[in-house]
Motif scaffolding. Sequence first.
Motif, PDB file in Angstrom:
ATOM      1  N   VAL A  68     -72.634 -32.308 -31.886  1.00  0.00           N
ATOM      2  CA  VAL A  68     -73.627 -33.102 -31.151  1.00  0.00           C
ATOM      3  C   VAL A  68     -73.683 -34.521 -31.702  1.00  0.00           C
ATOM      4  CG1 VAL A  68     -76.097 -33.379 -30.711  1.00  0.00           C
ATOM      5  CG2 VAL A  68     -75.021 -31.140 -30.398  1.00  0.00           C
ATOM      6  N   LEU A  69     -73.736 -34.639 -33.026  1.00  0.00           N
ATOM      7  CA  LEU A  69     -73.812 -35.968 -33.636  1.00  0.00           C
ATOM      8  C   LEU A  69     -72.543 -36.776 -33.362  1.00  0.00           C
ATOM      9  CD1 LEU A  69     -75.264 -38.038 -35.349  1.00  0.00           C
ATOM     10  CD2 LEU A  69     -74.427 -36.861 -37.409  1.00  0.00           C
ATOM     11  N   TYR A  70     -71.404 -36.104 -33.329  1.00  0.00           N
ATOM     12  CA  TYR A  70     -70.134 -36.782 -33.053  1.00  0.00           C
ATOM     13  C   TYR A  70     -70.194 -37.493 -31.707  1.00  0.00           C
ATOM     14  CZ  TYR A  70     -65.160 -37.346 -31.885  1.00  0.00           C
ATOM     15  OH  TYR A  70     -63.942 -37.857 -31.513  1.00  0.00           O
ATOM     16  N   TRP A  71     -70.659 -36.779 -30.662  1.00  0.00           N
ATOM     17  CA  TRP A  71     -70.669 -37.376 -29.341  1.00  0.00           C
ATOM     18  C   TRP A  71     -71.793 -38.390 -29.178  1.00  0.00           C
ATOM     19  CZ3 TRP A  71     -66.375 -37.399 -27.094  1.00  0.00           C
ATOM     20  CH2 TRP A  71     -65.494 -36.333 -27.185  1.00  0.00           C
ATOM     21  N   ILE A  72     -72.910 -38.174 -29.864  1.00  0.00           N
ATOM     22  CA  ILE A  72     -73.971 -39.191 -29.854  1.00  0.00           C
ATOM     23  C   ILE A  72     -73.443 -40.478 -30.482  1.00  0.00           C
ATOM     24  CG2 ILE A  72     -76.155 -39.846 -30.947  1.00  0.00           C
ATOM     25  CD1 ILE A  72     -76.599 -38.114 -28.533  1.00  0.00           C
ATOM     26  N   ALA A  73     -72.715 -40.348 -31.590  1.00  0.00           N
ATOM     27  CA  ALA A  73     -72.147 -41.520 -32.267  1.00  0.00           C
ATOM     28  C   ALA A  73     -71.073 -42.195 -31.419  1.00  0.00           C
ATOM     29  CB  ALA A  73     -71.569 -41.122 -33.623  1.00  0.00           C
ATOM     30  N   HIS A  74     -70.519 -41.459 -30.457  1.00  0.00           N
ATOM     31  CA  HIS A  74     -69.518 -42.032 -29.551  1.00  0.00           C
ATOM     32  C   HIS A  74     -70.145 -42.427 -28.218  1.00  0.00           C
ATOM     33  CE1 HIS A  74     -66.710 -40.499 -32.539  1.00  0.00           C
ATOM     34  NE2 HIS A  74     -65.766 -41.201 -31.950  1.00  0.00           N
ATOM     35  N   GLN A 124     -78.043 -35.858 -22.434  1.00  0.00           N
ATOM     36  CA  GLN A 124     -77.655 -35.112 -21.249  1.00  0.00           C
ATOM     37  C   GLN A 124     -76.139 -35.058 -21.102  1.00  0.00           C
ATOM     38  OE1 GLN A 124     -79.650 -33.341 -18.945  1.00  0.00           O
ATOM     39  NE2 GLN A 124     -77.588 -32.618 -18.428  1.00  0.00           N
ATOM     40  N   GLN A 125     -75.460 -36.165 -21.416  1.00  0.00           N
ATOM     41  CA  GLN A 125     -74.004 -36.188 -21.338  1.00  0.00           C
ATOM     42  C   GLN A 125     -73.388 -35.260 -22.380  1.00  0.00           C
ATOM     43  OE1 GLN A 125     -73.842 -40.517 -21.792  1.00  0.00           O
ATOM     44  NE2 GLN A 125     -72.807 -40.662 -19.815  1.00  0.00           N
ATOM     45  N   VAL A 126     -74.002 -35.214 -23.574  1.00  0.00           N
ATOM     46  CA  VAL A 126     -73.515 -34.321 -24.624  1.00  0.00           C
ATOM     47  C   VAL A 126     -73.658 -32.869 -24.188  1.00  0.00           C
ATOM     48  CG1 VAL A 126     -73.860 -33.555 -27.004  1.00  0.00           C
ATOM     49  CG2 VAL A 126     -74.035 -35.984 -26.447  1.00  0.00           C
ATOM     50  N   ALA A 127     -74.792 -32.539 -23.585  1.00  0.00           N
ATOM     51  CA  ALA A 127     -75.021 -31.171 -23.116  1.00  0.00           C
ATOM     52  C   ALA A 127     -73.954 -30.769 -22.096  1.00  0.00           C
ATOM     53  CB  ALA A 127     -76.416 -31.061 -22.508  1.00  0.00           C
ATOM     54  N   GLU A 128     -73.657 -31.664 -21.163  1.00  0.00           N
ATOM     55  CA  GLU A 128     -72.653 -31.363 -20.139  1.00  0.00           C
ATOM     56  C   GLU A 128     -71.264 -31.227 -20.753  1.00  0.00           C
ATOM     57  OE1 GLU A 128     -73.141 -34.585 -17.447  1.00  0.00           O
ATOM     58  OE2 GLU A 128     -75.082 -33.880 -16.670  1.00  0.00           O
ATOM     59  N   ARG A 129     -70.960 -32.088 -21.721  1.00  0.00           N
ATOM     60  CA  ARG A 129     -69.635 -32.054 -22.343  1.00  0.00           C
ATOM     61  C   ARG A 129     -69.436 -30.768 -23.139  1.00  0.00           C
ATOM     62  NH1 ARG A 129     -65.593 -35.489 -23.820  1.00  0.00           N
ATOM     63  NH2 ARG A 129     -66.655 -37.318 -22.997  1.00  0.00           N
ATOM     64  N   LEU A 130     -70.462 -30.335 -23.857  1.00  0.00           N
ATOM     65  CA  LEU A 130     -70.347 -29.156 -24.720  1.00  0.00           C
ATOM     66  C   LEU A 130     -70.686 -27.864 -23.992  1.00  0.00           C
ATOM     67  CD1 LEU A 130     -71.873 -30.544 -28.057  1.00  0.00           C
ATOM     68  CD2 LEU A 130     -69.469 -30.393 -27.377  1.00  0.00           C
ATOM     69  N   GLY A 131     -71.171 -27.970 -22.758  1.00  0.00           N
ATOM     70  CA  GLY A 131     -71.505 -26.775 -22.004  1.00  0.00           C
ATOM     71  C   GLY A 131     -72.711 -26.035 -22.543  1.00  0.00           C
ATOM     72  N   ILE A 132     -73.683 -26.785 -23.035  1.00  0.00           N
ATOM     73  CA  ILE A 132     -74.908 -26.181 -23.565  1.00  0.00           C
ATOM     74  C   ILE A 132     -76.110 -26.825 -22.892  1.00  0.00           C
ATOM     75  CG2 ILE A 132     -73.877 -25.619 -25.800  1.00  0.00           C
ATOM     76  CD1 ILE A 132     -75.080 -28.112 -26.976  1.00  0.00           C
TER      77      ILE A 132
END
Length: 297
Positions: A227-233, A238-246
């Motif tokens: 989660v932190l990886y994608w937030i830092a990117h 909401q985008q992180v949730a969609e990307r990780l499927g959670i």
Amino acid sequence: MGPMDSKSASTMIATLGGQPQVVTFALDALLARGEPITEVVVIHFAPHDPRTRQALERLDREFPNEFYAYARRPIRLRRIMLRDAQGPLVDIVSEQTAEAVRYHIMEILRLEKAQGRLLHIVLAGGRRILALMLFLTAIVYLDYSDHLWHLYTPRSVLELARDGQRMHARPEDGVRLIEVPFPHWGADFPGFRQLSSLQLQQTLLTPANLERCRQVWQRLTPSQRRVLYWIAHNERPQQVAERLGIALKTVDSHLDAIKDVCRDLWEIPPDHSISYHNLREWFRPAMPFLSPEGLPG
């Protein structure tokens, strides 16, 4: 989110001090020109004095439930308080706080452009140093479709409107926007944007900051790291949730846990709030140097 039609997604960006009418005067002028503003971003220091607090409260009343009451149309007001690693900033008091403000403003403009939004930047309101930093950042990130504005307000109207006594100008008041010409260095030389971003990251990534990030990283679970990886990117929850499927609720739970670790290890006072924007600001420069365990391949 991919690029949008600029006529369907335009953002006005302004800085704020104690004069909230600067925001509404400029917004009214843009709407009168037929600009389809859907969001207003207001950049400000921590409201440590009554005038700033009153200005923010006065603006909030103009935008109830993401609706601009005066123009009777949906427009979202987004307030962004300037911060550094220690918490909210009340002013620029050192070279370090100046760098933190520059980085924060750079991130705001970069993220808006990444969403394909057309930007209208108003160089009025707040401290002059903020307008200067906004201008210098605009040179890097604005395209030829974006606009930079000076808000001209006659002195007599300034006196009548001081401290939000009048939030909207009449046509005969003479308030108007004047477009400011500026060099489009980032648009003409795309590599300049990358270089500017890289140089700033290197400035912010001191050995002490890297070690602080490593301390937190070591305490996180693989799921929290992802989660932190994608937030830092530069992705939003909401985008992180969609990307990780959670679920978004799961992302928020991981973010809360990450914030708790930061607060514990870095001794951040309880009254200093931490947002996911702070996590992005702190960890983005350090991410290439952290252990890849648990991260996307």
